[in-house]
Design an enzyme around this catalytic site. Structure first.
Site, mmCIF file in Angstrom:
data_model
loop_
_atom_site.group_PDB
_atom_site.id
_atom_site.type_symbol
_atom_site.label_atom_id
_atom_site.label_comp_id
_atom_site.label_asym_id
_atom_site.label_seq_id
_atom_site.Cartn_x
_atom_site.Cartn_y
_atom_site.Cartn_z
ATOM 1 C CG HIS A 1 -2.051 1.412 1.146
ATOM 2 N ND1 HIS A 1 -2.828 0.273 1.103
ATOM 3 C CD2 HIS A 1 -0.934 1.083 1.844
ATOM 4 C CE1 HIS A 1 -2.210 -0.692 1.769
ATOM 5 N NE2 HIS A 1 -1.056 -0.231 2.222
ATOM 6 C CD GLU B 1 2.851 -0.909 0.886
ATOM 7 O OE1 GLU B 1 3.308 -1.309 1.960
ATOM 8 O OE2 GLU B 1 1.722 -0.412 0.783
HETATM 9 P P1 13P Z 1 2.200 -5.605 6.018
HETATM 10 O O1 13P Z 1 3.529 -5.127 6.533
HETATM 11 O O2 13P Z 1 1.236 -5.977 7.108
HETATM 12 O O3 13P Z 1 2.359 -6.655 4.967
HETATM 13 O O4 13P Z 1 1.498 -4.344 5.299
HETATM 14 C C1 13P Z 1 2.183 -3.623 4.351
HETATM 15 C C2 13P Z 1 1.418 -2.394 4.046
HETATM 16 O O5 13P Z 1 0.354 -2.444 3.432
HETATM 17 C C3 13P Z 1 1.941 -1.112 4.533
HETATM 18 O O6 13P Z 1 1.331 -0.043 3.918
#
Ligand code: 13P
Length: 247
Positions: free
Chosen positions: A96, A165
């Site tokens: 992450h 992400e």
């Molecule tokens: P948000 O959905 O708050 O943008 O966060 C995404 C995230 O980092 C999930 O791991």
């Protein structure tokens, strides 16, 4: 099979299980329930209780991270995949952006993925570019590097899910355009195919997913599900995402 994964980050105490109970109830009544899987990654402190509670229910429990060494070590506050698996978790996130920014290098992530798989955890491997990299048109280079430096065909790629992400989208309310995102997900799948020689992969999207943005994401059939931060802390918001996705 689609995935809706809720990442709680630093949120939750024992009684927050009520949020998941409501989501579990929704899933048990949902006519679309066979089409998707729900996973939640609460903080370490809650994994054991939640995994026990949901053992015979609909929600699977995972970890937000794992340490890069095998079983036990002398690293203060570290928690290994072995320990995580021993309390009933089935999944773990690895890579992450929160952890990359705190020092997780490709080398460390490689060890994390290796030991997680060895301990029978499914890995949700997170990748994503930052705002500057996007602005300089470096997105594909960055993603390719993040994938090829850590994953290789000796790993059991069937137990790895990739979550794209974009860092600039996390918690910001900003999302990629439909075309951009579609192109990126297809690119990631191509790279994964090149790495492993296999054809089918699950690639999720994460970053400001909520009941309204999912209306756009659901038009991209290449997306295999979502990694959800903020909206996973409310049963209503999380359920709205699923409802709107299948509407
Ligand atoms: P948000 O959905 O708050 O943008 O966060 C995404 C995230 O980092 C999930 O791991």
């Amino acid at each position: 099979m689609k995935y809706f994964i809720g990442n709680w980050k630093m949120f939750g105490v024992p009684k927050s299980i009520n949020i998941l109970n409501k989501i579990n109830y929704f899933h048990s009544k949902d006519k679309n329930c066979k089409k998707y899987r729900i996973v939640f990654t609460p903080p370490y402190t809650l994994i054991e209780t939640y995994a026990k509670h949901f053992k015979k229910k609909r929600i699977l429990i995972g970890s937000q991270n794992c340490y890069q060494k095998e079983q036990f070590s002398s690293n203060t506050a570290a928690v290994s995949s072995y320990m995580i698996r021993s309390v009933g978790a089935k999944y773990t996130l690895v890579g992450h952006s929160d952890n990359r920014s705190e020092g997780d290098t490709d080398e460390i992530l490689k060890n994390k993925v290796f030991f997680a798989l060895k301990n029978k955890l499914k890995v949700v491997f997170c990748i994503g570019e930052n705002k500057k990299q996007k602005k300089n048109n470096k997105t594909f280079n960055v993603l390719k590097k993040q994938l090829t430096k850590v994953l290789d065909k000796k790993l059991n790629m069937n137990d790895i899910i990739v979550a794209y992400e974009p860092i600039w989208s996390i918690g910001s309310g900003k999302i990629p355009t439909k075309d951009e995102l579609k192109e990126t997900i297809i690119f990631i799948k191509k790279v994964l195919k090149r790495i492993s020689g296999k054809n089918s992969f699950k690639v999720l999207y994460g970053g400001s997913v909520d009941g309204s943005s999912v209306e756009i994401f659901k038009q991209i059939r290449e997306i295999d599900g979502f990694l959800i931060g903020g909206a996973s802390k409310s049963s209503k918001k999380f359920i709205d995402i699923i409802k709107n996705y299948y509407r």
